[in-house]
Scaffold this active site. Structure first.
Site, short mmCIF file in Angstrom:
data_model
loop_
_atom_site.label_atom_id
_atom_site.label_comp_id
_atom_site.label_asym_id
_atom_site.label_seq_id
_atom_site.Cartn_x
_atom_site.Cartn_y
_atom_site.Cartn_z
CG ASP A 185 -2.04 1.01 1.26
OD1 ASP A 185 -2.41 1.39 -0.13
OD2 ASP A 185 -2.91 1.10 2.45
CG ASN B 192 -7.23 -2.15 -6.11
OD1 ASN B 192 -6.48 -2.89 -5.86
ND2 ASN B 192 -7.81 -1.23 -5.13
C1 FPP Z 1 -1.63 0.37 -3.50
O1 FPP Z 1 -1.21 1.86 -3.55
C2 FPP Z 1 -1.33 -0.65 -4.41
C3 FPP Z 1 -2.02 -1.18 -5.33
C4 FPP Z 1 -3.51 -0.81 -5.31
C5 FPP Z 1 -1.58 -1.79 -6.38
C6 FPP Z 1 -0.14 -2.46 -6.03
C7 FPP Z 1 0.41 -2.51 -7.16
C8 FPP Z 1 1.72 -2.41 -7.55
C9 FPP Z 1 2.74 -2.43 -6.40
C10 FPP Z 1 2.45 -2.32 -8.92
C11 FPP Z 1 2.14 -3.34 -9.92
C12 FPP Z 1 2.18 -4.68 -9.27
C13 FPP Z 1 2.97 -5.79 -9.45
C14 FPP Z 1 3.22 -7.20 -8.99
C15 FPP Z 1 3.96 -5.64 -10.76
P1 FPP Z 1 -2.39 2.89 -3.53
O2 FPP Z 1 -2.58 3.11 -4.92
O3 FPP Z 1 -3.61 2.00 -2.91
O4 FPP Z 1 -1.79 3.95 -2.82
P2 FPP Z 1 -2.47 4.89 -1.73
O5 FPP Z 1 -3.44 4.11 -0.61
O6 FPP Z 1 -1.52 5.82 -1.25
O7 FPP Z 1 -3.63 5.81 -2.64
#
Ligand code: FPP
Length: 246
Positions: A18, A66
């Site tokens: 996250d 998501n």
């Molecule tokens: C959370 O950050 C992350 C995600 C929703 C997706 C995770 C994806 C990656 C790490 C990149 C792609 C994955 C792989 C395995 C290549 P957020 O957007 O919820 O952050 P925030 O809570 O600060 O908005």
């Protein structure tokens, strides 16, 4: 900072990655830049865990919820996932990593599914770490689907009611061949589970850090693993009972 006791690593490590969005916004960058940085962390964490000898690594890459994000972000995340799977397959081969996915894969775009299928097939004979990406994954959906499939088997006479126990139920989940996580890390400060592996984490040790996922480097991973090693897992028993077992 090395890991204190290499013999006491979690067999299965699960991570809620996250904070990509906040990492980017704090730097006046677009959220997708945070996801791109997050992919670098994924690469490093996968490599480190595999070298350390962790048996199973499960990453929450895209939740069932998501899909509700803005279309442009969903599209960009799907493109990043496809690119990651395609470009990392050779490195998975080098590191003897077996690739796996859990989740409602029918929801994914066809090109992502194709990349997934190819990587799963290519790495199928590897016997090092099992890397599982949770994609379009939701735990309540997983448990509901398991109950529906079990009910169908019951109705068709393939199982009997008195055969239903925890072990049988588990076999209907997405994770029949994966032991329950020993350790779950969530980055970026939120103290919640967000519909991730609810059945599987009944006895899992939990670890929360304020560090945003793009900043979760090797040192932060070691810090988390050292924290795990200092814990006593009692599974409902007393310390004394555990001592006599040793
Ligand atoms: C959370 O950050 C992350 C995600 C929703 C997706 C995770 C994806 C990656 C790490 C990149 C792609 C994955 C792989 C395995 C290549 P957020 O957007 O919820 O952050 P925030 O809570 O600060 O908005």
């Amino acid at each position: 900072m090395p890991v204190a006791k290499p013999e006491k690593l979690p067999r299965h490590l699960a991570i809620i990655m996250d904070g990509n969005g906040r990492w980017a916004q704090e730097r006046m960058l677009q959220r997708i830049v945070g996801h791109q940085k997050g992919v670098e962390t994924v690469r490093n964490v996968v490599e480190t865990c595999s070298v350390l000898g962790i048996g199973y690594l499960t990453l929450y890459a895209f939740s069932a919820e998501n899909w509700l994000r803005p279309k442009t972000e969903v599209k960009a995340l799907m493109a990043l996932l496809k690119k990651y799977i395609r470009t990392e397959t050779p490195r998975m081969m080098q590191n003897n990593i077996r690739f796996n996915v859990i989740g409602e894969l029918t929801e994914l775009p066809a090109d992502v599914n194709q990349a997934v299928d190819e990587a799963v097939a290519k790495t199928a004979a590897n016997n090092g770490m099992l890397l599982t990406l949770a994609l379009s994954y939701g735990s309540r959906q997983e448990i509901t689907r398991a109950a529906a499939r079990l009910a169908a088997d019951l109705a068709a006479g393939r199982i009997t009611g008195d055969a239903i126990n925890e072990e049988l139920f588990s076999s209907y989940l997405y994770t029949p061949a994966i032991p329950a996580p020993d350790f779950l890390i969530r980055t970026s400060g939120e103290m919640r589970i967000s519909n991730f592996l609810l059945w599987q984490i009944a006895y899992t040790e939990l670890y929360f850090t304020d560090v945003r996922w793009p900043d979760f480097n090797k040192n932060e991973l070691y810090k988390a693993l050292n924290d795990y090693q200092a814990r006593e897992r009692r599974f409902g028993k007393t310390s004394e009972q555990l001592d006599t077992r040793r």
